[in-house]
Design a protein around this motif. Structure first.
Motif, mmCIF file in Angstrom:
data_model
loop_
_atom_site.group_PDB
_atom_site.id
_atom_site.type_symbol
_atom_site.label_atom_id
_atom_site.label_comp_id
_atom_site.label_asym_id
_atom_site.label_seq_id
_atom_site.Cartn_x
_atom_site.Cartn_y
_atom_site.Cartn_z
ATOM 1 N N PRO A 1 0.842 -1.199 0.000
ATOM 2 C CA PRO A 1 0.000 0.000 0.000
ATOM 3 C C PRO A 1 0.879 1.252 0.000
ATOM 4 O O PRO A 1 1.904 1.312 0.672
ATOM 5 N N GLY A 2 0.460 2.228 -0.781
ATOM 6 C CA GLY A 2 1.257 3.447 -0.901
ATOM 7 C C GLY A 2 2.195 3.448 -2.078
ATOM 8 O O GLY A 2 2.911 4.430 -2.304
ATOM 9 N N THR A 3 2.188 2.341 -2.873
ATOM 10 C CA THR A 3 3.063 2.276 -4.055
ATOM 11 C C THR A 3 2.299 1.969 -5.339
ATOM 12 O O THR A 3 2.878 2.057 -6.420
ATOM 13 N N ASN A 4 1.022 1.618 -5.243
ATOM 14 C CA ASN A 4 0.309 1.050 -6.388
ATOM 15 C C ASN A 4 -0.482 2.075 -7.194
ATOM 16 O O ASN A 4 -1.370 2.750 -6.660
ATOM 17 N N ILE A 5 -0.150 2.149 -8.484
ATOM 18 C CA ILE A 5 -0.989 2.873 -9.424
ATOM 19 C C ILE A 5 -1.724 1.814 -10.238
ATOM 20 O O ILE A 5 -1.136 0.824 -10.674
ATOM 21 N N THR A 6 -3.020 1.970 -10.402
ATOM 22 C CA THR A 6 -3.837 0.936 -11.020
ATOM 23 C C THR A 6 -4.610 1.522 -12.197
ATOM 24 O O THR A 6 -4.853 2.731 -12.242
ATOM 25 N N PHE A 7 -4.986 0.650 -13.135
ATOM 26 C CA PHE A 7 -5.614 1.124 -14.370
ATOM 27 C C PHE A 7 -6.757 0.232 -14.820
ATOM 28 O O PHE A 7 -6.677 -0.999 -14.734
#
Length: 319
Positions: free
Chosen positions: A57-63
């Motif tokens: 958590p705190g590192t994830n960019i999602t698409f």
């Protein structure tokens, strides 16, 4: 009284071509492809997660890759303007060279006494790398294309565009526990009292009118809730502030509630667990299509309607 959030949990945006999206975030930015699943509300659409070596958590960019034509977004008020990752202070030259070698146009500037590299992804989503000496808890991806000492170290901040600072500022400070830290160049900077990855939120005012959701825009910004109990405290605090938080929604890897803040940005409060190893071993993250149990009996139908995608191209050339 509500707790103070320790910062950003993830950022979710809308991409176009899934292959170009994954190739950029893995092959160029060096993030790990930690989960390949589907949008639970639209199972014909992938949901990709890119993060550190564990998908912390705190590192994830999602698409959500939207492959149908005619779904381009338009930036404006009520949207995230930029998403920024932290890098080590001595990694700036490395990232200048890496972006140049891959044909990624960028600008460099000094902001609040920090060096910032600003650029866009293939769909026009604005990103930044911020050189910082702050300690981040990101887990290195040992097999990634970027040397571990230069890897992205988790979120630094997001910049939210609004037509008026006031209403959004009230939610940040009175509900989420952020404090105004600095103001310069038409930007107000707020920092969570508890610190941590993504503990900074900037507000910028825009006269561009209300944005339109679509390819090339950020869908929502998620903040951390350390537990389901804390999440319920957030629901109560958001409701007490006059917002309309959703019921808790099971997202398999975390529990979520959603609300739209007065400036128009969709906020999520997401729990830090159970995490991405809930259904895949750490060394196998992102290798298969992961589906929640309630969709498993539809696997064959779902796989048949998803667009073609070969997996990210991990290319370390240009270093």
């Amino acid at each position: 009284m509500s707790p103070n959030t320790s910062g950003l949990h993830h950022v979710t945006a809308i991409a176009g071509d899934p292959q170009a999206n994954a190739d950029f975030y893995v092959g160029t930015l060096g993030l790990r492809f930690v989960k390949k699943t589907v949008n639970h509300d639209d199972t014909g659409t992938y949901h990709f997660y890119f993060g550190d070596g564990e998908g912390s958590p705190g590192t994830n960019i999602t698409f959500f890759p939207w492959t149908d034509q005619g779904h381009e977004g338009r930036f404006g008020a009520g949207q995230t303007q930029t998403t920024a990752y932290g890098i080590a202070s001595d990694s700036v030259d490395y990232w200048r060279d890496r972006l140049e070698s891959r044909g990624v146009e960028f600008t460099a500037e000094e902001r609040f006494d920090e060096t910032v590299l600003r650029f866009s992804d293939p769909d026009g989503i604005e990103l930044e790398l911020v050189a910082t000496d702050d300690v981040f808890d990101a887990t290195p991806w040992e097999d990634g294309p970027v040397p571990t000492e230069h890897q992205l170290r988790g979120f630094y901040n997001v910049a939210l565009a609004v037509d008026d600072y006031g209403p959004t500022e009230t939610i940040l400070t009175d509900v989420l526990g952020y404090e105004l830290e600095a103001e310069a160049g038409g930007r107000r900077r707020y920092r969570s009292a508890t610190g941590g990855p993504g503990s900074v939120v900037d507000l910028v005012e825009t006269d561009a009118g209300r944005g339109q959701m679509g390819v090339g825009t950020v869908h929502h910004v998620a903040f951390m809730a350390e537990s389901v109990e804390e999440q319920e405290e957030w629901r109560e605090a958001l409701a007490a502030a006059g917002l309309s938080p959703s019921e808790v929604i099971d997202r398999k890897y975390f529990q979520s509630i959603y609300t739209r803040e007065p400036g128009g940005v969709l906020f999520e409060m997401a729990t830090t667990g159970p995490g991405f190893t809930e259904d895949e071993a750490l060394e196998e993250l992102g290798e298969r299509l992961a589906l929640p149990g309630w969709l498993e009996n539809e696997r064959e139908e779902i796989e048949a309607q998803l667009p073609e995608f070969e997996g990210p191209n991990v290319d370390s050339s240009g270093d």
